[in-house]
Write an enzyme that holds these catalytic residues in place. Sequence first.
Site, PDB file in Angstrom:
ATOM      1  N   ASN A 112     -11.614 136.772  28.537  1.00 13.07           N
ATOM      2  CA  ASN A 112     -12.283 136.487  27.266  1.00 13.07           C
ATOM      3  C   ASN A 112     -12.983 137.742  26.766  1.00 13.07           C
ATOM      4  O   ASN A 112     -13.282 138.652  27.536  1.00 13.07           O
ATOM      5  CB  ASN A 112     -13.377 135.429  27.490  1.00 13.07           C
ATOM      6  CG  ASN A 112     -12.823 134.058  27.739  1.00 13.07           C
ATOM      7  OD1 ASN A 112     -12.554 133.703  28.875  1.00 13.07           O
ATOM      8  ND2 ASN A 112     -12.644 133.301  26.694  1.00 13.07           N
TER       9      ASN A 112
ATOM     10  N   HIS B 172      -9.639 135.688  23.446  1.00 13.47           N
ATOM     11  CA  HIS B 172      -9.305 136.471  24.643  1.00 13.47           C
ATOM     12  C   HIS B 172      -8.977 137.883  24.146  1.00 13.47           C
ATOM     13  O   HIS B 172      -8.481 138.059  23.034  1.00 13.47           O
ATOM     14  CB  HIS B 172      -8.152 135.810  25.407  1.00 13.47           C
ATOM     15  CG  HIS B 172      -8.601 134.580  26.146  1.00 13.47           C
ATOM     16  ND1 HIS B 172      -8.889 134.588  27.482  1.00 13.47           N
ATOM     17  CD2 HIS B 172      -8.868 133.329  25.711  1.00 13.47           C
ATOM     18  CE1 HIS B 172      -9.305 133.381  27.851  1.00 13.47           C
ATOM     19  NE2 HIS B 172      -9.299 132.588  26.787  1.00 13.47           N
TER      20      HIS B 172
ATOM     21  N   HIS C 241     -12.935 131.511  19.754  1.00 10.46           N
ATOM     22  CA  HIS C 241     -12.809 131.764  21.193  1.00 10.46           C
ATOM     23  C   HIS C 241     -11.685 132.787  21.379  1.00 10.46           C
ATOM     24  O   HIS C 241     -10.508 132.448  21.364  1.00 10.46           O
ATOM     25  CB  HIS C 241     -12.474 130.418  21.846  1.00 10.46           C
ATOM     26  CG  HIS C 241     -12.200 130.424  23.308  1.00 10.46           C
ATOM     27  ND1 HIS C 241     -13.071 129.883  24.235  1.00 10.46           N
ATOM     28  CD2 HIS C 241     -11.140 130.860  24.039  1.00 10.46           C
ATOM     29  CE1 HIS C 241     -12.558 129.990  25.453  1.00 10.46           C
ATOM     30  NE2 HIS C 241     -11.384 130.577  25.362  1.00 10.46           N
TER      31      HIS C 241
ATOM     32  N   CYS D  46      -6.299 131.523  30.989  1.00  8.59           N
ATOM     33  CA  CYS D  46      -5.832 130.197  31.375  1.00  8.59           C
ATOM     34  C   CYS D  46      -4.672 130.357  32.348  1.00  8.59           C
ATOM     35  O   CYS D  46      -3.708 131.066  32.055  1.00  8.59           O
ATOM     36  CB  CYS D  46      -5.388 129.431  30.130  1.00  8.59           C
ATOM     37  SG  CYS D  46      -4.668 127.843  30.554  1.00  8.59           S
TER      38      CYS D  46
ATOM     39  N   ARG E 245     -16.700 128.760  33.567  1.00  6.76           N
ATOM     40  CA  ARG E 245     -15.485 127.921  33.485  1.00  6.76           C
ATOM     41  C   ARG E 245     -14.248 128.792  33.239  1.00  6.76           C
ATOM     42  O   ARG E 245     -13.440 129.005  34.130  1.00  6.76           O
ATOM     43  CB  ARG E 245     -15.684 126.856  32.380  1.00  6.76           C
ATOM     44  CG  ARG E 245     -14.685 125.713  32.432  1.00  6.76           C
ATOM     45  CD  ARG E 245     -13.386 126.000  31.735  1.00  6.76           C
ATOM     46  NE  ARG E 245     -13.555 126.391  30.341  1.00  6.76           N
ATOM     47  CZ  ARG E 245     -12.585 126.932  29.620  1.00  6.76           C
ATOM     48  NH1 ARG E 245     -11.393 127.146  30.146  1.00  6.76           N
ATOM     49  NH2 ARG E 245     -12.798 127.299  28.363  1.00  6.76           N
ATOM     50  N   ASP E 246     -14.102 129.350  32.035  1.00  8.01           N
ATOM     51  CA  ASP E 246     -12.905 130.145  31.708  1.00  8.01           C
ATOM     52  C   ASP E 246     -12.838 131.379  32.606  1.00  8.01           C
ATOM     53  O   ASP E 246     -11.767 131.749  33.113  1.00  8.01           O
ATOM     54  CB  ASP E 246     -12.965 130.568  30.228  1.00  8.01           C
ATOM     55  CG  ASP E 246     -11.603 130.850  29.626  1.00  8.01           C
ATOM     56  OD1 ASP E 246     -10.727 131.325  30.354  1.00  8.01           O
ATOM     57  OD2 ASP E 246     -11.425 130.625  28.408  1.00  8.01           O
TER      58      ASP E 246
HETATM   59  P1  HMG Z   1      -0.967 114.884  35.363  1.00  7.71           P
HETATM   60  O1  HMG Z   1      -0.286 115.260  36.637  1.00  7.71           O
HETATM   61  O2  HMG Z   1      -0.124 114.498  34.188  1.00  7.71           O
HETATM   62  O3  HMG Z   1      -2.069 113.742  35.614  1.00  7.71           O
HETATM   63  O4  HMG Z   1      -1.932 116.078  34.956  1.00  7.71           O
HETATM   64  P2  HMG Z   1      -1.992 112.316  36.193  1.00  7.71           P
HETATM   65  O5  HMG Z   1      -2.895 111.452  35.369  1.00  7.71           O
HETATM   66  O6  HMG Z   1      -0.552 111.869  36.384  1.00  7.71           O
HETATM   67  O7  HMG Z   1      -2.664 112.483  37.640  1.00  7.71           O
HETATM   68  C1  HMG Z   1      -2.075 113.281  38.668  1.00  7.71           C
HETATM   69  C2  HMG Z   1      -3.083 113.429  39.791  1.00  7.71           C
HETATM   70  O8  HMG Z   1      -4.233 114.161  39.333  1.00  7.71           O
HETATM   71  C3  HMG Z   1      -3.618 112.111  40.301  1.00  7.71           C
HETATM   72  O9  HMG Z   1      -3.970 112.292  41.660  1.00  7.71           O
HETATM   73  C4  HMG Z   1      -4.903 111.928  39.510  1.00  7.71           C
HETATM   74  O10 HMG Z   1      -5.846 111.099  40.143  1.00  7.71           O
HETATM   75  C5  HMG Z   1      -5.413 113.363  39.446  1.00  7.71           C
HETATM   76  P3  HMG Z   1      -3.022 111.717  42.837  1.00  7.71           P
HETATM   77  O11 HMG Z   1      -2.900 110.251  42.557  1.00  7.71           O
HETATM   78  O12 HMG Z   1      -1.684 112.421  42.668  1.00  7.71           O
HETATM   79  O13 HMG Z   1      -3.768 112.087  44.092  1.00  7.71           O
HETATM   80  N1  HMG Z   1      -6.262 113.590  38.261  1.00  7.71           N
HETATM   81  C6  HMG Z   1      -7.514 114.042  38.311  1.00  7.71           C
HETATM   82  N2  HMG Z   1      -8.306 114.399  39.340  1.00  7.71           N
HETATM   83  C7  HMG Z   1      -9.549 114.801  39.043  1.00  7.71           C
HETATM   84  N3  HMG Z   1     -10.044 114.891  37.764  1.00  7.71           N
HETATM   85  C8  HMG Z   1      -9.266 114.547  36.726  1.00  7.71           C
HETATM   86  C9  HMG Z   1      -7.960 114.107  36.980  1.00  7.71           C
HETATM   87  N4  HMG Z   1      -6.958 113.682  36.171  1.00  7.71           N
HETATM   88  C10 HMG Z   1      -5.929 113.368  36.976  1.00  7.71           C
HETATM   89  N5  HMG Z   1      -9.748 114.635  35.472  1.00  7.71           N
HETATM   90  C11 HMG Z   1      -3.986 116.789  33.943  1.00  7.71           C
HETATM   91  C12 HMG Z   1      -2.686 116.035  33.779  1.00  7.71           C
HETATM   92  C13 HMG Z   1      -4.605 116.915  32.567  1.00  7.71           C
HETATM   93  C14 HMG Z   1      -4.910 116.013  34.867  1.00  7.71           C
HETATM   94  C15 HMG Z   1      -3.687 118.189  34.573  1.00  7.71           C
HETATM   95  O14 HMG Z   1      -2.606 118.793  33.884  1.00  7.71           O
HETATM   96  C16 HMG Z   1      -4.870 119.103  34.503  1.00  7.71           C
HETATM   97  O15 HMG Z   1      -5.858 118.880  35.175  1.00  7.71           O
HETATM   98  N6  HMG Z   1      -4.820 120.187  33.686  1.00  7.71           N
HETATM   99  C17 HMG Z   1      -5.939 121.071  33.494  1.00  7.71           C
HETATM  100  C18 HMG Z   1      -5.467 122.436  33.169  1.00  7.71           C
HETATM  101  C19 HMG Z   1      -6.649 123.350  32.929  1.00  7.71           C
HETATM  102  O16 HMG Z   1      -7.747 123.124  33.379  1.00  7.71           O
HETATM  103  N7  HMG Z   1      -6.373 124.462  32.202  1.00  7.71           N
HETATM  104  C20 HMG Z   1      -7.373 125.445  31.931  1.00  7.71           C
HETATM  105  C21 HMG Z   1      -8.390 125.016  30.934  1.00  7.71           C
HETATM  106  S1  HMG Z   1      -7.831 125.076  29.233  1.00  7.71           S
HETATM  107  C22 HMG Z   1      -8.085 126.740  28.765  1.00  7.71           C
HETATM  108  O17 HMG Z   1      -8.363 127.562  29.588  1.00  7.71           O
HETATM  109  C23 HMG Z   1      -8.014 127.102  27.303  1.00  7.71           C
HETATM  110  C24 HMG Z   1      -9.398 127.295  26.651  1.00  7.71           C
HETATM  111  O18 HMG Z   1     -10.157 128.271  27.335  1.00  7.71           O
HETATM  112  C25 HMG Z   1      -9.244 127.712  25.183  1.00  7.71           C
HETATM  113  C26 HMG Z   1      -8.265 128.871  24.992  1.00  7.71           C
HETATM  114  O19 HMG Z   1      -8.474 129.948  25.576  1.00  7.71           O
HETATM  115  O20 HMG Z   1      -7.296 128.648  24.260  1.00  7.71           O
HETATM  116  C27 HMG Z   1     -10.197 125.986  26.679  1.00  7.71           C
HETATM  117 MG    MG Z   2      -9.933 130.426  27.064  1.00  8.20          MG
END
Ligand code: HMG
Ligand code: MG
Length: 312
Positions: free
Chosen positions: A261, A221, A219, A252, A26-27
């Site tokens: 990481n 990095h 966690h 991210c 994933r990450d």
């Molecule tokens: P948004 O634009 O505010 O969402 O994004 P929305 O609800 O307005 O929806 C917009 C569009 O996305 C729509 O599609 C939804 O259907 C679709 P459209 O009508 O335009 O065709 N949608 C989805 N599609 C599939 N699966 C879903 C989903 N939700 C909405 N679940 C949202 C908000 C949260 C969806 C977006 O910002 C997003 O997906 N962000 C994810 C970012 C991400 O994955 N970041 C990396 C992971 S976090 C990380 O790495 C940190 C960590 O490792 C810890 C650390 O290191 O600190 C965990």
């Molecule tokens: Mg991370």
Amino acid sequence: MDSWTEHAIRRPHLPDRATVYEVGPRDGLQNEAERISAADRVRFIDLLTDAGLPAIEVGSFVSPQAVPQLADTESVFRGIRKASGVRYPVLVPNEKGFDRAVAAGALEIAVFTAASETFNRHNINAGVDESIERFRPVAARARAQRIRVRGYVSTAFGCPYEGDVSAEAVREIVHKLLDLGVDEISLGDTIGVATPADVYDVIETLYDSGVSRGILALHFHDTRGTALANVFAGLECGVTTFDASAGGLGGCPYAPGASGNLATEDLLYMLEGLGVATGVSLPRVVEASRFLAGLLGHRPPGRYLAAVWAAQ
Ligand code: HMG
Ligand code: MG
């Protein structure tokens, strides 16, 4: 003679066992330019299962526009071999993601928010409190279906947009997640700025507020090379779950300046040396990373892996 040389070296009291929570699929892959096919991701995860890892984050059910690399996590989740007793969590940002996770058959999810407002807005388009409201129905439905929930707190040691983050801000969001009923909290050093002093500060603040060590994971990095030192500080505090990524890939896409990481191999090497048991085979994690390196067309940044390559 000073206080160090006049006494025998006193070794720190460390836990006997630790859980390595693998985030490479994933990450690790969310930050790679190269898109890896679902079939190859399945093979990578099966190799990690063969290595004896007890928890492997399979992918994420986020918007495919936000993270196209993991768009087909459904096929990956369905394709992997699920060993008994091994956890296969998936990242979920909202109810839509939860529906996808349940349809795929996930038994554990991870929701994710942050200790800083600006990063959270960039990452999931929601403020911190707004994200908690988004998770409320997700957590309730998960509990009703006996699905385990991990809660990530990103930017727990510093934010790419706001800079320093206080231990009090971390305490506040940790308690909001605990109030939702999450089973585990992973404190993320999203951009790799923490030093052991910060780890002591944050964990002490959490313990003082009644958080128990058993629900915490760390966690890190490794952007500034402090990840292993931070793990050591975590062990000294009694934490026993550490996130890591095979080969040290990761980052991210919404955190400028984040690098990979802590590498799973580097973590295992240190834990083995310290006599902290994990049940994971280091050579078999190397095998998984080498498989992935062949697909990515570049060498992952992990140090143990580099030493293996240099010795050949
Ligand atoms: P948004 O634009 O505010 O969402 O994004 P929305 O609800 O307005 O929806 C917009 C569009 O996305 C729509 O599609 C939804 O259907 C679709 P459209 O009508 O335009 O065709 N949608 C989805 N599609 C599939 N699966 C879903 C989903 N939700 C909405 N679940 C949202 C908000 C949260 C969806 C977006 O910002 C997003 O997906 N962000 C994810 C970012 C991400 O994955 N970041 C990396 C992971 S976090 C990380 O790495 C940190 C960590 O490792 C810890 C650390 O290191 O600190 C965990
Ligand atoms: Mg991370």
